[in-house]
Design a protein around this motif. Sequence first.
Motif, PDB file in Angstrom:
ATOM      1  N   MET A 250      64.258 -54.785   8.728  1.00 46.90           N
ATOM      2  CA  MET A 250      64.934 -55.799   9.542  1.00 46.90           C
ATOM      3  C   MET A 250      65.826 -55.112  10.566  1.00 46.90           C
ATOM      4  SD  MET A 250      65.810 -58.844  10.482  1.00 46.90           S
ATOM      5  CE  MET A 250      64.859 -59.843   9.337  1.00 46.90           C
ATOM      6  N   PHE A 251      66.012 -55.765  11.716  1.00 49.38           N
ATOM      7  CA  PHE A 251      66.948 -55.267  12.722  1.00 49.38           C
ATOM      8  C   PHE A 251      68.385 -55.443  12.222  1.00 49.38           C
ATOM      9  CE2 PHE A 251      63.316 -56.666  15.445  1.00 49.38           C
ATOM     10  CZ  PHE A 251      62.965 -55.407  15.910  1.00 49.38           C
ATOM     11  N   ASP A 252      69.233 -54.481  12.557  1.00 55.42           N
ATOM     12  CA  ASP A 252      70.622 -54.526  12.083  1.00 55.42           C
ATOM     13  C   ASP A 252      71.560 -55.048  13.166  1.00 55.42           C
ATOM     14  OD1 ASP A 252      70.426 -52.353  13.762  1.00 55.42           O
ATOM     15  OD2 ASP A 252      71.637 -51.016  12.519  1.00 55.42           O
ATOM     16  N   ALA A 253      71.257 -56.212  13.710  1.00 53.80           N
ATOM     17  CA  ALA A 253      72.107 -56.821  14.732  1.00 53.80           C
ATOM     18  C   ALA A 253      72.241 -58.307  14.440  1.00 53.80           C
ATOM     19  CB  ALA A 253      71.513 -56.615  16.123  1.00 53.80           C
ATOM     20  N   VAL A 254      73.420 -58.848  14.728  1.00 51.91           N
ATOM     21  CA  VAL A 254      73.665 -60.274  14.505  1.00 51.91           C
ATOM     22  C   VAL A 254      72.625 -61.128  15.211  1.00 51.91           C
ATOM     23  CG1 VAL A 254      75.225 -62.156  15.128  1.00 51.91           C
ATOM     24  CG2 VAL A 254      76.127 -60.127  14.028  1.00 51.91           C
ATOM     25  N   GLU A 255      72.310 -60.763  16.478  1.00 48.75           N
ATOM     26  CA  GLU A 255      71.379 -61.574  17.264  1.00 48.75           C
ATOM     27  C   GLU A 255      70.008 -61.673  16.613  1.00 48.75           C
ATOM     28  OE1 GLU A 255      73.314 -59.265  18.528  1.00 48.75           O
ATOM     29  OE2 GLU A 255      74.387 -60.042  20.275  1.00 48.75           O
ATOM     30  N   ASP A 256      69.693 -60.747  15.720  1.00 45.54           N
ATOM     31  CA  ASP A 256      68.415 -60.795  15.016  1.00 45.54           C
ATOM     32  C   ASP A 256      68.621 -61.207  13.560  1.00 45.54           C
ATOM     33  OD1 ASP A 256      66.472 -59.896  17.063  1.00 45.54           O
ATOM     34  OD2 ASP A 256      67.704 -58.108  17.082  1.00 45.54           O
ATOM     35  N   HIS A 257      69.160 -60.328  12.757  1.00 46.54           N
ATOM     36  CA  HIS A 257      69.245 -60.547  11.312  1.00 46.54           C
ATOM     37  C   HIS A 257      69.895 -61.891  10.973  1.00 46.54           C
ATOM     38  CE1 HIS A 257      70.106 -58.366   7.209  1.00 46.54           C
ATOM     39  NE2 HIS A 257      69.380 -59.456   7.071  1.00 46.54           N
ATOM     40  N   PHE A 258      71.078 -62.137  11.485  1.00 47.28           N
ATOM     41  CA  PHE A 258      71.808 -63.355  11.152  1.00 47.28           C
ATOM     42  C   PHE A 258      71.110 -64.587  11.731  1.00 47.28           C
ATOM     43  CE2 PHE A 258      75.402 -66.168  10.565  1.00 47.28           C
ATOM     44  CZ  PHE A 258      76.111 -65.618   9.506  1.00 47.28           C
ATOM     45  N   ASN A 259      70.729 -64.503  12.992  1.00 48.74           N
ATOM     46  CA  ASN A 259      70.159 -65.678  13.653  1.00 48.74           C
ATOM     47  C   ASN A 259      68.757 -66.009  13.152  1.00 48.74           C
ATOM     48  OD1 ASN A 259      72.530 -65.682  15.034  1.00 48.74           O
ATOM     49  ND2 ASN A 259      71.671 -65.143  17.021  1.00 48.74           N
ATOM     50  N   LEU A 260      67.982 -64.989  12.780  1.00 50.49           N
ATOM     51  CA  LEU A 260      66.646 -65.251  12.242  1.00 50.49           C
ATOM     52  C   LEU A 260      66.727 -66.026  10.934  1.00 50.49           C
ATOM     53  CD1 LEU A 260      64.923 -61.802  12.917  1.00 50.49           C
ATOM     54  CD2 LEU A 260      64.712 -63.908  14.256  1.00 50.49           C
TER      55      LEU A 260
ATOM     56  N   VAL B 169      74.071 -69.061   5.871  1.00 49.90           N
ATOM     57  CA  VAL B 169      73.313 -67.961   6.473  1.00 49.90           C
ATOM     58  C   VAL B 169      73.823 -66.622   5.950  1.00 49.90           C
ATOM     59  CG1 VAL B 169      72.622 -66.848   8.626  1.00 49.90           C
ATOM     60  CG2 VAL B 169      72.842 -69.340   8.534  1.00 49.90           C
ATOM     61  N   ALA B 170      75.129 -66.488   5.811  1.00 50.86           N
ATOM     62  CA  ALA B 170      75.698 -65.243   5.289  1.00 50.86           C
ATOM     63  C   ALA B 170      75.150 -64.935   3.899  1.00 50.86           C
ATOM     64  CB  ALA B 170      77.220 -65.341   5.250  1.00 50.86           C
ATOM     65  N   ASN B 171      75.001 -65.956   3.078  1.00 49.42           N
ATOM     66  CA  ASN B 171      74.456 -65.752   1.733  1.00 49.42           C
ATOM     67  C   ASN B 171      72.996 -65.317   1.783  1.00 49.42           C
ATOM     68  OD1 ASN B 171      76.826 -66.294   0.326  1.00 49.42           O
ATOM     69  ND2 ASN B 171      76.423 -68.501   0.227  1.00 49.42           N
ATOM     70  N   LEU B 172      72.246 -65.850   2.743  1.00 47.59           N
ATOM     71  CA  LEU B 172      70.856 -65.420   2.907  1.00 47.59           C
ATOM     72  C   LEU B 172      70.795 -63.949   3.324  1.00 47.59           C
ATOM     73  CD1 LEU B 172      69.276 -68.527   4.694  1.00 47.59           C
ATOM     74  CD2 LEU B 172      68.753 -67.705   2.387  1.00 47.59           C
ATOM     75  N   VAL B 173      71.676 -63.554   4.216  1.00 50.39           N
ATOM     76  CA  VAL B 173      71.724 -62.147   4.628  1.00 50.39           C
ATOM     77  C   VAL B 173      72.035 -61.270   3.419  1.00 50.39           C
ATOM     78  CG1 VAL B 173      72.952 -60.446   6.024  1.00 50.39           C
ATOM     79  CG2 VAL B 173      72.335 -62.659   7.025  1.00 50.39           C
ATOM     80  N   ARG B 174      73.039 -61.672   2.636  1.00 53.89           N
ATOM     81  CA  ARG B 174      73.390 -60.895   1.437  1.00 53.89           C
ATOM     82  C   ARG B 174      72.207 -60.811   0.474  1.00 53.89           C
ATOM     83  NH1 ARG B 174      78.114 -64.370   1.884  1.00 53.89           N
ATOM     84  NH2 ARG B 174      79.900 -63.171   2.682  1.00 53.89           N
ATOM     85  N   GLU B 175      71.535 -61.935   0.277  1.00 57.20           N
ATOM     86  CA  GLU B 175      70.400 -61.982  -0.645  1.00 57.20           C
ATOM     87  C   GLU B 175      69.262 -61.074  -0.190  1.00 57.20           C
ATOM     88  OE1 GLU B 175      67.128 -65.289  -2.250  1.00 57.20           O
ATOM     89  OE2 GLU B 175      68.949 -65.961  -1.210  1.00 57.20           O
ATOM     90  N   SER B 176      69.112 -60.936   1.124  1.00 55.15           N
ATOM     91  CA  SER B 176      67.988 -60.159   1.654  1.00 55.15           C
ATOM     92  C   SER B 176      68.198 -58.651   1.572  1.00 55.15           C
ATOM     93  CB  SER B 176      67.733 -60.543   3.117  1.00 55.15           C
ATOM     94  OG  SER B 176      68.729 -59.996   3.984  1.00 55.15           O
ATOM     95  N   LEU B 177      69.441 -58.214   1.539  1.00 60.50           N
ATOM     96  CA  LEU B 177      69.722 -56.779   1.678  1.00 60.50           C
ATOM     97  C   LEU B 177      69.018 -55.902   0.641  1.00 60.50           C
ATOM     98  CD1 LEU B 177      73.485 -56.730   2.754  1.00 60.50           C
ATOM     99  CD2 LEU B 177      71.455 -56.392   4.171  1.00 60.50           C
ATOM    100  N   PRO B 178      68.975 -56.281  -0.647  1.00 63.73           N
ATOM    101  CA  PRO B 178      68.282 -55.416  -1.611  1.00 63.73           C
ATOM    102  C   PRO B 178      66.781 -55.278  -1.335  1.00 63.73           C
ATOM    103  CG  PRO B 178      69.746 -56.960  -2.732  1.00 63.73           C
ATOM    104  CD  PRO B 178      69.650 -57.410  -1.314  1.00 63.73           C
ATOM    105  N   ASN B 179      66.224 -56.210  -0.563  1.00 65.11           N
ATOM    106  CA  ASN B 179      64.790 -56.164  -0.266  1.00 65.11           C
ATOM    107  C   ASN B 179      64.452 -55.235   0.894  1.00 65.11           C
ATOM    108  OD1 ASN B 179      64.469 -58.072  -2.262  1.00 65.11           O
ATOM    109  ND2 ASN B 179      64.330 -59.814  -0.851  1.00 65.11           N
ATOM    110  N   MET B 180      65.479 -54.769   1.604  1.00 65.73           N
ATOM    111  CA  MET B 180      65.244 -54.004   2.824  1.00 65.73           C
ATOM    112  C   MET B 180      65.113 -52.507   2.550  1.00 65.73           C
ATOM    113  SD  MET B 180      65.095 -56.414   4.951  1.00 65.73           S
ATOM    114  CE  MET B 180      65.649 -58.128   5.121  1.00 65.73           C
ATOM    115  N   ARG B 181      63.994 -51.966   2.972  1.00 69.35           N
ATOM    116  CA  ARG B 181      63.832 -50.513   2.967  1.00 69.35           C
ATOM    117  C   ARG B 181      64.535 -49.913   4.174  1.00 69.35           C
ATOM    118  NH1 ARG B 181      62.868 -46.206  -0.293  1.00 69.35           N
ATOM    119  NH2 ARG B 181      61.840 -44.512   0.854  1.00 69.35           N
ATOM    120  N   LEU B 182      64.460 -50.635   5.306  1.00 71.23           N
ATOM    121  CA  LEU B 182      65.095 -50.188   6.540  1.00 71.23           C
ATOM    122  C   LEU B 182      65.907 -51.315   7.138  1.00 71.23           C
ATOM    123  CD1 LEU B 182      62.218 -48.274   8.402  1.00 71.23           C
ATOM    124  CD2 LEU B 182      64.193 -47.260   7.252  1.00 71.23           C
TER     125      LEU B 182
END
Length: 391
Positions: free
Chosen positions: A195-205, A225-238
């Motif tokens: 995932m991209f590490d920018a608000v305009e992408d990660h948060f808004n997507l 949305v913040a909770n979704l971002v938190r939930e997604s982080l363990p799934n990210m390789r990059l």
Amino acid sequence: MDKIKPLMEANEFEDKVCSGKLTRRQAHKVLASAGVGTAMATSMPGMARADGSDLVMFTWGGYDDAAFAQDYVREYGSPPTYTLFSDQAEAMAKIRAGFEVDVVFPCSSKIGLWYDAGIVEPVDVSMISHWDDVIEPLKHVPGANTADGQPLWVPEDFGATAIIVNTELAPEYADPEMWSWSIFFDEKYAGRLAMFDAVEDHFNLFAIYAGIDFTDMNDEQIETVANLVRESLPNMRLLTSDTTSMTQALFSGEVVASAAWNGMMLTASGEMDATGTQGKYIWMNPKEGALTWVCGLTIDPRTKERGTYEQAHALLDAYISPESQYYELTEWGYGVSNKKVYDMEGITEEYLQSIGLSSDIEAYLASGKFSVHQNRYGEIVNLYEQILAGM
């Protein structure tokens, strides 16, 4: 015999030079009429400097490619001096802190904000020879003009943020019915997503995924949305803005799916052609909507006093020349603003669709959620940074 009368008086000449109302060529003509050589012209207060490198362009990584500025180099002898940024929040903060630039490259989510902050000003399109060739809908995207209709930028490119998936590793996602941002919460692929590490992408997507209008969120929606971002982080390789790292991780199998810009799909198409694996990587347009965007070039208000006003416009013009834009569309994979390019060799609807684009620009931008400035942006940036820091 009477002396030849100068084209204008000295005081008038100086006023016009310093205000930027006189171009370098026009000034040379006036000076010549008074018997002053062009060598003296470049030393006049406020005059555009003849060397191309005197102009500073603050831009995204990669847009310092020499192929974009060929017309400018032909006129000024050398490319501008490039300084790079990785996200718009960083760029805006640096300019507001006093960093001196002449040309900047914001996107639709921030152009209005930058104008309100006083760090960009309207472009004089009479100095842009290719302005009439710019696709009309791109001139009128939200936030890109002042209240009285003055263009704040020259649109340069457009595209979408969607997903590229390796269908050999995640075959179920070859089915369009499965195309969704929910792939980033698929436990089967935990630790193998990017995932991209920018608000305009990660948060808004993820706001799009939740059915929330990211441009105007209340407290409850921001927390969702913040909770979704938190939930997604363990799934990210990059978690990065380095598209080269993201595509290489896809090709190696380290990553199964990645958030992507159109240029990444062009790279993936080249990889499939080289390895004979057509269909291995697909552009997945999520059913909740992709994030569509336009980016463009504009100028710093201080170019007149620095003497780079004409040079700045020359650089803007160079970036939207058919030559430069054809290069971007075929070598970078982003949609471009000059309509003449779409009649050039190899630019077919099939080609455009293969990299997640379309020749119907207006419908394309409307097909996703268009990236414009969001209310409470500063709060959301701070919150996102806290999430990434584990707070």
